[in-house]
Design an enzyme around this catalytic site. Sequence first.
Site, short mmCIF file in Angstrom:
data_model
loop_
_atom_site.label_atom_id
_atom_site.label_comp_id
_atom_site.label_asym_id
_atom_site.label_seq_id
_atom_site.Cartn_x
_atom_site.Cartn_y
_atom_site.Cartn_z
N TRP A 130 -4.73 -16.21 0.32
CA TRP A 130 -4.22 -14.87 0.66
C TRP A 130 -2.69 -14.93 0.60
O TRP A 130 -2.10 -15.79 1.27
CB TRP A 130 -4.71 -14.53 2.08
CG TRP A 130 -4.38 -13.16 2.55
CD1 TRP A 130 -4.52 -11.99 1.86
CD2 TRP A 130 -3.87 -12.80 3.84
NE1 TRP A 130 -4.14 -10.92 2.65
CE2 TRP A 130 -3.73 -11.39 3.86
CE3 TRP A 130 -3.51 -13.53 4.97
CZ2 TRP A 130 -3.25 -10.70 4.98
CZ3 TRP A 130 -3.05 -12.85 6.08
CH2 TRP A 130 -2.91 -11.46 6.08
N ASP A 211 -8.87 -20.05 8.98
CA ASP A 211 -8.63 -18.60 9.05
C ASP A 211 -9.98 -17.94 8.80
O ASP A 211 -10.52 -18.02 7.69
CB ASP A 211 -7.62 -18.21 7.96
CG ASP A 211 -7.32 -16.72 7.97
OD1 ASP A 211 -7.86 -16.00 8.83
OD2 ASP A 211 -6.53 -16.27 7.10
N LYS A 246 -12.27 -6.58 10.42
CA LYS A 246 -13.33 -6.22 9.48
C LYS A 246 -14.68 -6.15 10.17
O LYS A 246 -15.42 -5.20 9.96
CB LYS A 246 -13.40 -7.24 8.34
CG LYS A 246 -12.08 -7.91 7.99
CD LYS A 246 -11.20 -7.08 7.08
CE LYS A 246 -9.82 -7.73 6.98
NZ LYS A 246 -8.95 -7.19 5.99
C1 LMR Z 1 -6.37 -7.87 2.31
O1 LMR Z 1 -6.23 -9.01 1.86
O2 LMR Z 1 -6.47 -6.88 1.58
C2 LMR Z 1 -6.49 -7.66 3.79
O3 LMR Z 1 -6.49 -8.88 4.44
C3 LMR Z 1 -5.46 -6.74 4.32
C4 LMR Z 1 -4.06 -7.27 4.26
O4 LMR Z 1 -3.37 -7.19 5.28
O5 LMR Z 1 -3.62 -7.75 3.22
#
Ligand code: LMR
Length: 395
Positions: A130, A211, A246
């Site tokens: 992420w 996470d 979520k």
């Molecule tokens: C995402 O990856 O779309 C979600 O976790 C929301 C975000 O804050 O990026």
Amino acid sequence: MLDQLHQLPADPILGLAAMARADSRADKVDLTVGIYMDEAGVCPVFKAVRDAQGLLAQEETTKAYLPPAGVEGFNQGMQKLLLGADHRALLDGRVSSVQAPGGCGALRIGAEIIHAATPGATVWVSDPTWPVHIPLLGSVGLQFANYRYYDPASHGVNFEGMVEDLKGAGAGDVVLLHGCCHNPCGADLSLEQWSVVADMAEAQGFLPFIDIAYQGLGDGLDDDAAGLRLLAGRLPELIVAASCSKNMGLYRERTGAAMFICRDQQNAQALVSQALVAARRIYSMPPAHGALIAGRILGDPVLDAAWRSELVEMCSRINGLRSDLRSKLEAASGRDFAFIEKEKGMFSFLGLSAEQAVKLREDYGVYMLNSSRINVAGVNAGNIDYLAESVAAVL
Ligand code: LMR
């Protein structure tokens, strides 16, 4: 003093979501941010959340600050949700946690703890991960190394590559793992692979940092936490960042938990004191509303059962969308999209280039990240044909 500060580019995820919102095309499709949308394209409020909220509204007598560790019932409820009520680590009293502002707040608290223990420690992150992990943990002062994770050719986990890379992680290093429903790729470790990671952590001494923001959206609440539970049972130390955004739909309420599994009770309590000092210098204390709701649900058997069944419904709808999307894409393009059905949670890569993702956005009003990550939970019966045809058209 301030006029030297220039305009920064928009966030790669939230900026695209804003572009999609601003697009006036009636047939636009927004698959950017990880938000669950129902058939009507609305992010719904769970009925259990509405009910808990109604009860709280009647009962609430104060808006005084929460205690710095947050809502006690929430903290206890989250520990049981994550580990299972009868997990050995819980029974041994070597688990502690604090409420945090969302999963991001929990990640930040985890990073602060790691930095306090080993300033500038190296965090091994999956390639890809992420994108927010990097600024979120890096701004604390932590360093990064990558381990191979997603193999675009097989659309699955390159576990051999992961193991080979993680041989370089030793004591004093941290390995960041996605508990389930990997963001961005949707490809998860099997339980056997989690067990190999546990073996490596035991032998090499690195600290896993999990996470888990999508528990319940892959295979169900317990199965999605199986890897975490395995590590918590085998290893002396583990940090977990959890989110209720979520799985309870509490996105805007910023409801998360940082959980510590430690060698013993004394260390678990020491980590809470560390977390509270870190929180005090960042945001003082967490917001109340979401954690009061989540704590209420987790502590009330009727609300808890109602919430769990709504979550099962949500999860099976996502899995249904995965299989529908696979069929539609295959029919429209003549290519193999079987991987979409195998992956878990909200995200998958479609395997498009950045140019193709941009073309989809500009020419068709179909929004996904430049990496071709889509939010599967943004697909519905009304947009799936258009989506599949548009993707086929840019291939
Ligand atoms: C995402 O990856 O779309 C979600 O976790 C929301 C975000 O804050 O990026």
